[in-house]
Write an enzyme that holds these catalytic residues in place. Structure first.
Site, PDB file in Angstrom:
ATOM      1  N   PRO A 158      16.402 -35.471   1.826  1.00 39.87           N
ATOM      2  CA  PRO A 158      17.495 -34.375   2.162  1.00 39.87           C
ATOM      3  C   PRO A 158      18.308 -34.266   3.513  1.00 39.87           C
ATOM      4  O   PRO A 158      17.748 -33.613   4.235  1.00 39.87           O
ATOM      5  CB  PRO A 158      16.653 -33.148   1.959  1.00 39.87           C
ATOM      6  CG  PRO A 158      15.236 -33.466   2.491  1.00 39.87           C
ATOM      7  CD  PRO A 158      15.125 -34.963   2.128  1.00 39.87           C
ATOM      8  N   CYS A 159      19.003 -35.334   3.929  1.00 41.70           N
ATOM      9  CA  CYS A 159      19.754 -35.555   4.988  1.00 41.70           C
ATOM     10  C   CYS A 159      20.747 -34.153   4.892  1.00 41.70           C
ATOM     11  O   CYS A 159      21.377 -33.904   6.297  1.00 41.70           O
ATOM     12  CB  CYS A 159      20.513 -36.683   5.178  1.00 41.70           C
ATOM     13  SG  CYS A 159      21.458 -37.120   3.873  1.00 41.70           S
TER      14      CYS A 159
END
Length: 258
Positions: A158-159
């Site tokens: 989850p950047c």
């Protein structure tokens, strides 16, 4: 256009043709598989190999997705009968869980950056500088942004939970609007986060506990408004007698294990 030279493009076409008649075990070594899936963003497509999920992109049609995959990985991409087991849950939660990922081709630093991003809890954010420290290169803040931009499996790693060091949301591989949408879906108070960033507040503390956190930390959310104090950085908080939170670690987490 695929983004690779015509000779390489022709080679891939030839490999794809050979793969169609290959035994299943060999086929899985030669070609990746593609599938369109439901998820938090529209037109979500996933490519996976015999080693795991290798590529996730949103907003591309089938042809564009195939060209993008082939330009980056230089291997054939064929349709899949079904998505990998566990993919839907992983996309929904932002955690791979038991879903395998195929992250071959990343540099050591890129892998360290993605491990750091993967450690950020759902519904929270961390700045680039925090990720750089956790990746073991505290001065490589700008390079963190480049590494996140090359994340082959957004949503699974989850950047979108990584923000600019000034606290504002910043850019995202699928666009700023998608980043905001994903964070709101995780119950991040985006309006408050952006408001604090505009005022130069990067950390918040409780005057009852003397602990200072990142604004989205679960502990920070429990601070009553009357006891909430804002700080521009950790130095200012320490000068006021506050100590860093042991959960969100604004003092800089230990580097991620390889």
């Amino acid at each position: 256009m695929s983004g690779i030279d015509p000779a390489s493009d022709a080679l891939l076409e030839g490999l794809a043709g050979l793969a169609a008649d290959a035994p299943p075990a060999l086929l899985d070594r030669i070609a990746a598989r593609r599938v369109e899936v439901d998820g938090p963003l529209e037109e979500l497509r996933v490519a996976f190999t015999d080693r795991g999920v290798a590529y996730v992109r949103a907003g591309l049609d089938e042809e564009e997705f195939t060209a993008s995959f082939r330009a980056r990985f230089a291997r054939p991409l064929l349709p899949a009968d079904a998505p990998p087991a566990g993919l839907a849950a992983a996309l929904r939660t932002g955690r791979p869980g038991g879903l395998r990922l195929d992250l071959r081709g990343l540099s050591g630093f890129e892998a360290a950056v993605l491990r750091a991003a993967a450690s950020i809890p759902r519904g929270q954010t961390r700045p680039y500088a925090w990720v750089a420290r956790r990746a073991g290169r505290p001065k490589a803040v700008r390079a963190v942004g480049s590494a996140l931009g090359r994340n082959p499996v957004p949503l699974l790693i989850p950047c979108h939970r990584v923000t600019r060091s000034d606290g504002s949301l910043g850019e995202y591989v699928f666009g700023a609007a998608a980043k905001e949408r994903l964070l709101r879906a995780e119950d991040v108070d985006v309006d408050e986060v952006e408001g604090l960033a505009r005022r130069g507040v990067r950390l918040v503390g409780s005057d009852t506990t003397g602990i200072v956190c990142f604004p989205t930390c679960a502990d920070a959310r429990r601070i009553a408004p009357s006891h909430r104090r804002g700080f521009r950085d950790l130095g200012a908080a320490r000068a006021a007698g506050y100590r860093p939170c042991g959960h969100c670690r604004p003092d800089g987490p230990d580097p991620s294990p390889a």
